[in-house]
Design an enzyme around this catalytic site. Structure first.
Site, PDB file in Angstrom:
ATOM      1  N   TRP A 114       7.390   3.532   0.980  1.00 10.12           N
ATOM      2  CA  TRP A 114       7.347   4.942   0.597  1.00 10.12           C
ATOM      3  C   TRP A 114       7.170   5.813   1.848  1.00 10.12           C
ATOM      4  O   TRP A 114       7.848   6.827   2.019  1.00 10.12           O
ATOM      5  CB  TRP A 114       6.186   5.138  -0.369  1.00 10.12           C
TER       6      TRP A 114
ATOM      7  N   HIS B 200       2.144  -4.386   9.842  1.00  9.02           N
ATOM      8  CA  HIS B 200       1.041  -4.750   8.952  1.00  9.02           C
ATOM      9  C   HIS B 200      -0.128  -5.316   9.762  1.00  9.02           C
ATOM     10  O   HIS B 200      -1.086  -5.829   9.183  1.00  9.02           O
ATOM     11  CB  HIS B 200       1.480  -5.817   7.938  1.00  9.02           C
TER      12      HIS B 200
ATOM     13  N   SER C 240       0.810  -1.224   0.000  1.00  5.51           N
ATOM     14  CA  SER C 240       0.000   0.000   0.000  1.00  5.51           C
ATOM     15  C   SER C 240       0.841   1.271   0.000  1.00  5.51           C
ATOM     16  O   SER C 240       0.285   2.375   0.062  1.00  5.51           O
ATOM     17  CB  SER C 240      -0.888   0.018   1.243  1.00  5.51           C
ATOM     18  N   GLY C 241       2.174   1.121  -0.010  1.00  3.95           N
ATOM     19  CA  GLY C 241       3.026   2.305   0.064  1.00  3.95           C
ATOM     20  C   GLY C 241       3.785   2.385   1.380  1.00  3.95           C
ATOM     21  O   GLY C 241       4.238   3.458   1.785  1.00  3.95           O
ATOM     22  N   THR C 242       3.952   1.244   2.020  1.00  3.97           N
ATOM     23  CA  THR C 242       4.653   1.155   3.311  1.00  3.97           C
ATOM     24  C   THR C 242       6.080   1.706   3.207  1.00  3.97           C
ATOM     25  O   THR C 242       6.496   2.561   3.992  1.00  3.97           O
ATOM     26  CB  THR C 242       4.780  -0.342   3.723  1.00  3.97           C
TER      27      THR C 242
ATOM     28  N   ARG D 284      -4.054   2.167   0.116  1.00  2.00           N
ATOM     29  CA  ARG D 284      -3.985   2.322  -1.342  1.00  2.00           C
ATOM     30  C   ARG D 284      -5.261   1.734  -1.915  1.00  2.00           C
ATOM     31  O   ARG D 284      -5.813   0.779  -1.336  1.00  2.00           O
ATOM     32  CB  ARG D 284      -2.774   1.527  -1.844  1.00  2.00           C
TER      33      ARG D 284
ATOM     34  N   SER E 189      -0.382  -5.260  -7.215  1.00  2.00           N
ATOM     35  CA  SER E 189       0.984  -5.168  -6.695  1.00  2.00           C
ATOM     36  C   SER E 189       1.321  -6.410  -5.853  1.00  2.00           C
ATOM     37  O   SER E 189       2.414  -6.978  -5.957  1.00  2.00           O
ATOM     38  CB  SER E 189       1.104  -3.895  -5.846  1.00  2.00           C
TER      39      SER E 189
HETATM   40  P1  A3P Z   1       3.753  -1.430  -7.485  1.00  5.12           P
HETATM   41  O1  A3P Z   1       3.962  -2.911  -7.332  1.00  5.12           O
HETATM   42  O2  A3P Z   1       2.361  -1.103  -7.931  1.00  5.12           O
HETATM   43  O3  A3P Z   1       4.799  -0.773  -8.333  1.00  5.12           O
HETATM   44  P2  A3P Z   1       4.883  -1.626  -0.014  1.00  5.12           P
HETATM   45  O4  A3P Z   1       6.047  -0.795   0.299  1.00  5.12           O
HETATM   46  O5  A3P Z   1       3.706  -1.379   0.876  1.00  5.12           O
HETATM   47  O6  A3P Z   1       5.230  -3.064  -0.141  1.00  5.12           O
HETATM   48  O7  A3P Z   1       4.327  -1.154  -1.457  1.00  5.12           O
HETATM   49  C1  A3P Z   1       5.067  -1.398  -2.615  1.00  5.12           C
HETATM   50  C2  A3P Z   1       4.403  -0.628  -3.752  1.00  5.12           C
HETATM   51  O8  A3P Z   1       4.689   0.776  -3.560  1.00  5.12           O
HETATM   52  C3  A3P Z   1       4.961  -0.999  -5.107  1.00  5.12           C
HETATM   53  O9  A3P Z   1       3.879  -0.785  -6.018  1.00  5.12           O
HETATM   54  C4  A3P Z   1       6.059   0.040  -5.268  1.00  5.12           C
HETATM   55  O10 A3P Z   1       6.480   0.249  -6.590  1.00  5.12           O
HETATM   56  C5  A3P Z   1       5.323   1.267  -4.723  1.00  5.12           C
HETATM   57  N1  A3P Z   1       6.222   2.378  -4.360  1.00  5.12           N
HETATM   58  C6  A3P Z   1       7.253   2.377  -3.508  1.00  5.12           C
HETATM   59  N2  A3P Z   1       7.866   3.577  -3.486  1.00  5.12           N
HETATM   60  C7  A3P Z   1       7.186   4.360  -4.368  1.00  5.12           C
HETATM   61  C8  A3P Z   1       7.326   5.717  -4.812  1.00  5.12           C
HETATM   62  N3  A3P Z   1       8.294   6.503  -4.369  1.00  5.12           N
HETATM   63  N4  A3P Z   1       6.453   6.176  -5.741  1.00  5.12           N
HETATM   64  C9  A3P Z   1       5.463   5.389  -6.216  1.00  5.12           C
HETATM   65  N5  A3P Z   1       5.271   4.101  -5.826  1.00  5.12           N
HETATM   66  C10 A3P Z   1       6.120   3.596  -4.916  1.00  5.12           C
END
Ligand code: A3P
Length: 300
Positions: free
Chosen positions: A50, A100, A46-48, A122, A130
């Site tokens: 990030w 999580h 979900s953007g963890t 997300r 993803s």
């Molecule tokens: P996708 O597989 O859709 O590319 P998590 O960190 O929760 O495991 O999430 C991983 C998802 O966040 C992946 O998605 C990854 O590419 C996306 N992600 C991580 N950093 C990012 C950033 N700076 N900008 C956009 N998406 C990002």
């Protein structure tokens, strides 16, 4: 400790045994939070990562040094992973941790604490896509099968880490009830990174000047994170995460589900979404919206 084939069931939810055991899960749900703690909460994909990067950069006023020298799992360890017990002891304050776990599991422990909780979500269609791709490279997760099979399991809530719907409902139902809870979406981070960084920094009581915000935005970008080995998981061995089968930093887009979903998948998904989120007023952003619209709030 590899335990790739082991699944730990805890509170009815399956967790990969490679990262979790009963003791570490139990430790997480009884964790003695301190009021200065910062907890990043999310359902996987979900953007963890990030948000881990965003919080590190905000805490360092945009200075990228820590984000380029310390791996994300060491600077913001997962509360429930078995290797975290010692790591958490070494964190300086404010401690940043990640989880999580669902609100069902953690709510009790957080009650009465002033720890700051950031819930990252997300839109679930991009999340399932993803997660499906992640299953192909993560050897500690079961074989996801075909996308249709994986989608069925996701909608049933039988995938590892449990039901997305329960996770989302559990945490977002606390908005308003928990004063120290901030909800940030992947879509907001994507479409309005300046706004998201300002919101998170003010929640963390770490206001930044414009140059510092700009530096955070730069080092949080997909291209910058994709090239940063402290956050792109290339430090993890191939037997655990085989990035020859796809990158952790895979696509990084809002609306990528459209490249995977058929019309039938979409109808199946919408039906379940409607049932499971009955009464939930949070609206989802299903695709990237024009920049001028998303930046509207910054012009006021
Ligand atoms: P996708 O597989 O859709 O590319 P998590 O960190 O929760 O495991 O999430 C991983 C998802 O966040 C992946 O998605 C990854 O590419 C996306 N992600 C991580 N950093 C990012 C950033 N700076 N900008 C956009 N998406 C990002």
């Amino acid at each position: 400790m590899s335990r790739f084939e082991v699944t730990e069931t805890f509170h009815g939810v399956a967790f990969p045994g490679h990262l979790h055991d009963q003791e570490s899960l139990q430790r997480a749900v009884t964790f003695p939070f301190q009021d200065t703690d910062i907890l990043i909460v999310s359902y996987p994909k979900s953007g963890t990562t990030w948000m881990q990067q965003m919080v590190t950069l905000i805490s360092n006023r945009g200075d990228p040094h820590v984000s380029q020298t310390v791996p994300n799992w060491a600077r913001a360890p997962w509360l429930e992973h078995h290797y975290s017990a010692e790591l958490v002891q070494t964190l300086s304050r404010p401690r940043v941790m990640t989880t999580h776990l669902s609100h069902d599991m953690l709510g009790h422990t957080l009650q009465g604490s002033k720890a700051k909780v950031i819930y990252v979500s997300r839109n679930p269609k991009d999340t399932v896509v993803s997660f499906y791709h992640f299953h192909k490279m993560a050897n500690f997760l079961p074989d996801g099968g075909s996308f249709q099979e994986f989608l069925n399991q996701f909608l049933e809530g039988t995938v590892q880490f449990g039901s997305w719907f329960d996770h989302f409902k559990g945490w977002t139902s606390q908005l308003g009830a928990m004063t120290n809870l901030l909800h940030v979406t992947y879509e907001e981070m994507s479409m309005n990174p300046h706004g998201a960084i300002k919101r998170v920094s003010s929640f963390l009581q770490c206001p930044l000047v414009e140059d510092e915000v700009n530096s955070c935005v730069r080092h949080c970008s997909f291209s910058s994170m994709k090239d940063n080995k402290m956050i792109n998981y290339t430090l993890v061995s191939h037997d655990i995460l085989d990035q020859s089968k796809g990158s952790f930093m895979r696509r990084g887009k809002v609306g990528d589900w459209r490249n995977m979903f058929t019309e039938e998948h979409n109808q199946q998904f919408d039906k379940v979404l409607l049932e499971k989120l009955k009464g939930c007023s949070i609206e989802f952003v299903w695709e990237e919206v024009e920049e001028k619209e998303t930046h509207r709030e910054t012009h006021h």
